[in-house]
Design a protein around this motif. Structure first.
Motif, PDB file in Angstrom:
ATOM      1  N   LEU A  53       5.146   3.336   0.952  1.00 56.29           N
ATOM      2  CA  LEU A  53       4.557   2.899  -0.662  1.00 56.29           C
ATOM      3  C   LEU A  53       5.672   3.135  -1.690  1.00 56.29           C
ATOM      4  O   LEU A  53       6.115   1.772  -2.075  1.00 56.29           O
ATOM      5  N   LYS A  54       7.263   3.556  -0.822  1.00 54.16           N
ATOM      6  CA  LYS A  54       8.716   3.913  -1.961  1.00 54.16           C
ATOM      7  C   LYS A  54       9.413   2.267  -1.507  1.00 54.16           C
ATOM      8  O   LYS A  54       9.114   1.634  -2.674  1.00 54.16           O
ATOM      9  N   SER A  55       9.347   2.347  -0.003  1.00 52.68           N
ATOM     10  CA  SER A  55      10.064   0.794   0.644  1.00 52.68           C
ATOM     11  C   SER A  55       9.269  -0.566  -0.531  1.00 52.68           C
ATOM     12  O   SER A  55       9.566  -1.784  -1.206  1.00 52.68           O
ATOM     13  N   ILE A  56       7.402  -0.200  -1.034  1.00 49.57           N
ATOM     14  CA  ILE A  56       6.151  -1.764  -0.903  1.00 49.57           C
ATOM     15  C   ILE A  56       7.319  -1.769  -2.442  1.00 49.57           C
ATOM     16  O   ILE A  56       7.488  -2.851  -3.366  1.00 49.57           O
ATOM     17  N   PHE A  57       7.320  -0.692  -3.276  1.00 49.39           N
ATOM     18  CA  PHE A  57       8.120  -0.049  -4.610  1.00 49.39           C
ATOM     19  C   PHE A  57       9.010  -0.980  -4.762  1.00 49.39           C
ATOM     20  O   PHE A  57       9.706  -1.729  -6.272  1.00 49.39           O
TER      21      PHE A  57
END
Length: 91
Positions: A53-57
């Motif tokens: 999720l952090k990577s996508i964000f």
């Protein structure tokens, strides 16, 4: 080792054998942080989900990928270390 898919204790064994042939000073290295564990632990799925999720964000907001610290060691890094005789941060 990212190129070979080596992790955990296998990485430790691999580097032990490499240092038998090429004396490399690994003082100050962060190699244990760059290789994940071999096993599957109960807390890993939630951490992997948070990392995803952090990577996508980060990609959506800043348009860039996160720097991956695990598995960031490549064969060329090890050959550079062998030639220099000491550890330097991977490129």
């Amino acid at each position: 080792m990212f190129d070979l898919g080596v992790a955990g204790d296998d990485a430790d064994d691999l580097f032990r054998e490499i240092t038998k042939l090429y004396p490399i000073d690994f003082s100050g290295s962060d190699l244990p942080e760059r290789f994940g564990s071999e096993g599957f632990w109960p807390w890993q799925p939630p951490l992997l989900l948070l990392r995803l999720l952090k990577s996508i964000f980060t990609r959506l907001i800043f348009g860039q990928a996160l720097q991956d610290r695990t598995g960031g060691v490549r064969i060329r890094d090890v050959t550079d270390w062998a030639m220099a005789g000491k550890w330097t941060p991977p490129r």
